[in-house]
Motif scaffolding. Sequence first.
Motif, short mmCIF file in Angstrom:
data_model
loop_
_atom_site.label_atom_id
_atom_site.label_comp_id
_atom_site.label_asym_id
_atom_site.label_seq_id
_atom_site.Cartn_x
_atom_site.Cartn_y
_atom_site.Cartn_z
N GLN A 204 0.85 -1.19 0.00
CA GLN A 204 0.00 0.00 0.00
C GLN A 204 0.89 1.25 0.00
O GLN A 204 1.76 1.40 0.84
N SER A 205 0.63 2.13 -0.95
CA SER A 205 1.48 3.31 -1.09
C SER A 205 1.13 4.35 -0.03
O SER A 205 0.08 4.28 0.64
N ILE A 206 2.02 5.33 0.12
CA ILE A 206 1.79 6.39 1.10
C ILE A 206 0.57 7.22 0.70
O ILE A 206 -0.25 7.60 1.55
N THR A 207 0.42 7.48 -0.59
CA THR A 207 -0.73 8.26 -1.06
C THR A 207 -2.03 7.57 -0.72
O THR A 207 -3.00 8.20 -0.26
N GLN A 208 -2.11 6.26 -0.93
CA GLN A 208 -3.31 5.51 -0.60
C GLN A 208 -3.59 5.51 0.90
O GLN A 208 -4.74 5.60 1.33
N SER A 209 -2.52 5.44 1.70
CA SER A 209 -2.69 5.48 3.15
C SER A 209 -3.25 6.83 3.60
O SER A 209 -4.13 6.89 4.47
N ILE A 210 -2.76 7.91 2.99
CA ILE A 210 -3.25 9.25 3.33
C ILE A 210 -4.72 9.39 2.96
O ILE A 210 -5.53 9.92 3.74
N ARG A 211 -5.09 8.94 1.78
CA ARG A 211 -6.48 9.03 1.35
C ARG A 211 -7.39 8.20 2.26
O ARG A 211 -8.52 8.61 2.56
N LEU A 212 -6.93 7.05 2.69
CA LEU A 212 -7.72 6.20 3.59
C LEU A 212 -7.93 6.88 4.94
O LEU A 212 -9.03 6.82 5.51
N MET A 213 -6.89 7.55 5.45
CA MET A 213 -7.01 8.25 6.72
C MET A 213 -7.96 9.43 6.62
O MET A 213 -8.68 9.74 7.57
N GLN A 214 -7.98 10.10 5.48
CA GLN A 214 -8.85 11.26 5.30
C GLN A 214 -10.32 10.88 5.24
O GLN A 214 -11.19 11.73 5.46
N GLU A 215 -10.62 9.63 4.96
CA GLU A 215 -12.00 9.20 4.88
C GLU A 215 -12.66 9.10 6.25
O GLU A 215 -13.88 9.18 6.37
N PHE A 216 -11.87 8.95 7.30
CA PHE A 216 -12.42 8.72 8.63
C PHE A 216 -12.23 9.91 9.58
O PHE A 216 -12.86 9.96 10.62
N GLU A 217 -11.38 10.84 9.22
CA GLU A 217 -11.12 11.95 10.13
C GLU A 217 -10.71 13.18 9.34
O GLU A 217 -10.07 13.08 8.29
N VAL A 218 -11.10 14.35 9.85
CA VAL A 218 -10.74 15.62 9.24
C VAL A 218 -9.52 16.17 9.98
O VAL A 218 -9.55 16.34 11.21
N TYR A 219 -8.46 16.47 9.25
CA TYR A 219 -7.22 16.95 9.85
C TYR A 219 -7.05 18.44 9.59
O TYR A 219 -7.31 18.93 8.49
N LYS A 220 -6.62 19.15 10.62
CA LYS A 220 -6.34 20.57 10.48
C LYS A 220 -4.95 20.76 9.86
O LYS A 220 -4.04 20.00 10.15
N ALA A 221 -4.82 21.79 9.06
CA ALA A 221 -3.54 22.07 8.40
C ALA A 221 -2.54 22.60 9.41
O ALA A 221 -2.84 23.48 10.22
N SER A 222 -1.34 22.03 9.41
CA SER A 222 -0.28 22.50 10.29
C SER A 222 0.56 23.58 9.62
O SER A 222 1.05 24.50 10.26
N ALA A 223 0.72 23.46 8.31
CA ALA A 223 1.49 24.44 7.53
C ALA A 223 1.05 24.33 6.08
O ALA A 223 0.60 23.27 5.63
#
Length: 217
Positions: free
Chosen positions: A1-20
Amino acid sequence: QSITQSIRLMQEFEVYKASAVYVTFETEQAQRAALKALNAGRFEVWTNKRVLLEGFALFRRNFILDIHEADEPDTCRWCDLDSTGAERIIRRICSLVVTFGMTLLSILTLPLIRVHINTIFYSVILSTYNIIIPLVVQAMVSFEKHPDEGDKQQSLYINIALFRWINTVIVTDLTTPFLAKLGVETFDMMNSVNALLISEMVYSPILKFLDIGGIIQ
């Protein structure tokens, strides 16, 4: 599983605030123009009160942005960008407390060795401290949160330099009586410095060459 796919999967369950927010430009001239137009003083950023900044440079016409030229991508510590200023300060204080604790141990033991044993053994133990303690400091600095590698190296330098200055210079000077500064006895300052120089030139390189830590690993 690529890093991009992992990021997209995490975004489906939680909203992250921008740090920078990183902005790229096609030309160097465009980058300089944006930095010049949006750059604000530290007072303006901290208080969010416009002094010299133009109105069009405000985010949503109300907020002053903390704008600066980004570090190189290889030097950014991406996993530490979301750390708050308070968290970084607390972790640095904890690291400094450990450094001061090791320095206190050195202050308590080195004078006793110098007075009750001899200067040669004192210089060997001091050189050993100067090799071992920086390894502990490196582990403590890894515990800290830093936005980039330059900030991490700065903290590492401060901790190691602080320990070595106190350990090598201040302790030796404070434990030498005034009348023994330029004497010829073994305990005197000049002979103590000579023993320390010999230890750093001979014993320290041999200890590093043996790489005891690498052998244990």
